[in-house]
Write a protein that holds these residues in place. Structure first.
Motif, PDB file in Angstrom:
ATOM      1  N   PRO A   1       0.390  11.453  -1.887  1.00  0.00           N
ATOM      2  CA  PRO A   1       0.817  10.056  -2.048  1.00  0.00           C
ATOM      3  C   PRO A   1      -0.328   9.129  -1.625  1.00  0.00           C
ATOM      4  O   PRO A   1      -1.031   9.419  -0.654  1.00  0.00           O
ATOM      5  CB  PRO A   1       1.998   9.919  -1.086  1.00  0.00           C
TER       6      PRO A   1
ATOM      7  N   THR B   1       1.515   7.047  -9.770  1.00  0.00           N
ATOM      8  CA  THR B   1       2.412   6.984  -8.608  1.00  0.00           C
ATOM      9  C   THR B   1       1.801   6.206  -7.444  1.00  0.00           C
ATOM     10  O   THR B   1       2.454   6.054  -6.412  1.00  0.00           O
ATOM     11  CB  THR B   1       2.783   8.395  -8.129  1.00  0.00           C
TER      12      THR B   1
ATOM     13  N   SER C   1       8.153   5.055   4.459  1.00  0.00           N
ATOM     14  CA  SER C   1       9.581   5.374   4.339  1.00  0.00           C
ATOM     15  C   SER C   1       9.872   6.338   3.191  1.00  0.00           C
ATOM     16  O   SER C   1      10.902   7.001   3.173  1.00  0.00           O
ATOM     17  CB  SER C   1      10.397   4.086   4.158  1.00  0.00           C
ATOM     18  N   ARG C   2       8.969   6.414   2.236  1.00  0.00           N
ATOM     19  CA  ARG C   2       9.166   7.287   1.078  1.00  0.00           C
ATOM     20  C   ARG C   2       8.581   8.684   1.268  1.00  0.00           C
ATOM     21  O   ARG C   2       8.779   9.546   0.416  1.00  0.00           O
ATOM     22  CB  ARG C   2       8.546   6.651  -0.157  1.00  0.00           C
ATOM     23  N   LEU C   3       7.848   8.885   2.340  1.00  0.00           N
ATOM     24  CA  LEU C   3       7.249  10.204   2.576  1.00  0.00           C
ATOM     25  C   LEU C   3       8.301  11.178   3.084  1.00  0.00           C
ATOM     26  O   LEU C   3       9.219  10.784   3.802  1.00  0.00           O
ATOM     27  CB  LEU C   3       6.109  10.097   3.588  1.00  0.00           C
ATOM     28  N   PRO C   4       8.164  12.456   2.725  1.00  0.00           N
ATOM     29  CA  PRO C   4       9.145  13.449   3.185  1.00  0.00           C
ATOM     30  C   PRO C   4       9.063  13.664   4.696  1.00  0.00           C
ATOM     31  O   PRO C   4       8.120  13.455   5.336  1.00  0.00           O
ATOM     32  CB  PRO C   4       8.774  14.713   2.442  1.00  0.00           C
TER      33      PRO C   4
ATOM     34  N   GLN D   1       0.917   3.507  -4.919  1.00  0.00           N
ATOM     35  CA  GLN D   1       1.550   2.273  -4.460  1.00  0.00           C
ATOM     36  C   GLN D   1       0.428   1.295  -4.143  1.00  0.00           C
ATOM     37  O   GLN D   1      -0.591   1.666  -3.551  1.00  0.00           O
ATOM     38  CB  GLN D   1       2.415   2.531  -3.241  1.00  0.00           C
TER      39      GLN D   1
ATOM     40  N   GLN E   1       6.987   0.492   3.601  1.00  0.00           N
ATOM     41  CA  GLN E   1       7.645   1.027   2.418  1.00  0.00           C
ATOM     42  C   GLN E   1       7.031   2.383   2.021  1.00  0.00           C
ATOM     43  O   GLN E   1       7.758   3.325   1.707  1.00  0.00           O
ATOM     44  CB  GLN E   1       7.521   0.050   1.249  1.00  0.00           C
ATOM     45  N   PHE E   2       5.717   2.489   2.078  1.00  0.00           N
ATOM     46  CA  PHE E   2       5.028   3.728   1.742  1.00  0.00           C
ATOM     47  C   PHE E   2       5.470   4.850   2.667  1.00  0.00           C
ATOM     48  O   PHE E   2       5.829   5.941   2.232  1.00  0.00           O
ATOM     49  CB  PHE E   2       3.517   3.502   1.847  1.00  0.00           C
TER      50      PHE E   2
END
Length: 91
Positions: free
Chosen positions: A33, A59, A88-91, A61, A85-86
């Motif tokens: 990411p 993909t 928060s989307r990580l596993p 951001q 935001q970045f």
């Protein structure tokens, strides 16, 4: 930017648009990411380069910090919101 980082760009030994830089970016961006926080006044990552980066890694951001040069402090509201935001989307 520190002189040690600036020297290769000023001497022309490293160009952010070089084939090697583009291939390295594509390889990185497709494996991990990526968040690009760009200072709107940057003279190193110009709008055209940021647009290429975004096309090369769909993909990615992206956020742009207004009235800031190449290296945002990452404490600007736009940068902080993008980072939160970045992450928060990580596993």
């Amino acid at each position: 930017m520190t002189p040690a980082l600036r020297a290769p760009l000023q001497t022309g030994k490293l160009r952010p648009t070089s084939l090697a830089a583009r291939l390295a970016y594509k390889r990185l961006a497709h494996k991990r990411p990526v968040l690009l926080v760009r200072g709107a006044l940057s003279d190193l990552v110009e709008p055209e380069q940021a647009a290429w980066m975004r096309r090369a890694a769909p993909t990615l951001q992206y956020t742009e910090v207004p009235n800031v040069g190449h290296a945002p402090m990452l404490t600007e509201p736009e940068a902080l919101a993008a980072i939160r935001q970045f992450l928060s989307r990580l596993p």
